[in-house]
Scaffold this motif. Structure first.
Motif, mmCIF file in Angstrom:
data_model
loop_
_atom_site.group_PDB
_atom_site.id
_atom_site.type_symbol
_atom_site.label_atom_id
_atom_site.label_comp_id
_atom_site.label_asym_id
_atom_site.label_seq_id
_atom_site.Cartn_x
_atom_site.Cartn_y
_atom_site.Cartn_z
ATOM 1 N N ASP A 152 0.832 -1.214 0.000
ATOM 2 C CA ASP A 152 0.000 0.000 0.000
ATOM 3 C C ASP A 152 0.863 1.259 0.000
ATOM 4 N N THR A 153 1.953 1.241 0.760
ATOM 5 C CA THR A 153 2.873 2.385 0.772
ATOM 6 C C THR A 153 3.423 2.606 -0.627
ATOM 7 N N MET A 170 2.119 1.680 -3.565
ATOM 8 C CA MET A 170 1.100 2.113 -4.511
ATOM 9 C C MET A 170 0.659 3.563 -4.247
ATOM 10 N N ASN A 171 0.562 3.939 -2.976
ATOM 11 C CA ASN A 171 0.161 5.308 -2.635
ATOM 12 C C ASN A 171 1.228 6.334 -2.997
ATOM 13 N N THR A 172 2.488 5.913 -2.975
ATOM 14 C CA THR A 172 3.603 6.820 -3.238
ATOM 15 C C THR A 172 4.033 6.784 -4.704
ATOM 16 N N ARG A 173 3.502 5.836 -5.463
ATOM 17 C CA ARG A 173 3.942 5.633 -6.843
ATOM 18 C C ARG A 173 3.867 6.893 -7.710
ATOM 19 N N TYR A 226 9.813 7.002 -2.581
ATOM 20 C CA TYR A 226 9.692 5.691 -1.930
ATOM 21 C C TYR A 226 10.572 5.632 -0.687
#
Length: 98
Positions: free
Chosen positions: A15-16, A18-21, A74
């Motif tokens: 989740d980290t 994907m949210n930061t992508r 990231y």
């Protein structure tokens, strides 16, 4: 000199990632526009999910590559369990030598 930045994600942090992508992609696009990024992409686990990153950058020295790695969203989000930075020699299929 080219440096390979090899990153392993912390377990359970998809989740980290994907949210930061979006911020990560913007960061890499900026490096690419500056001519610093050589290539990049995620490592995948057995299920085909991202679990790490390989980013190759042009830098004068390892300290410069470390600064680039530290500035990655990231890294700033605490995604990585480990980061290894190694000088790398692009011998085969280097587009600059084609």
């Amino acid at each position: 000199m080219i440096f390979a930045i090899i990153c392993k994600d912390k377990p359970g942090h998809l989740d980290t990632r994907m949210n930061t992508r979006p911020a990560h992609v913007d960061y890499l696009n900026g490096l690419n526009a500056a001519g610093t990024l050589k290539f990049a992409g995620p490592f995948l686990d057995d299920a085909g999910k991202p679990c790490g990153s390989l980013v190759a950058v042009e830098a004068t020295d390892k300290a410069g590559a470390e600064l680039i790695a530290a500035g990655d969203p990231y890294a700033l989000a605490g995604l990585f369990e480990s980061v290894e930075i190694q000088p790398w020699n692009w011998v085969f299929n280097n587009p600059e030598n084609a």
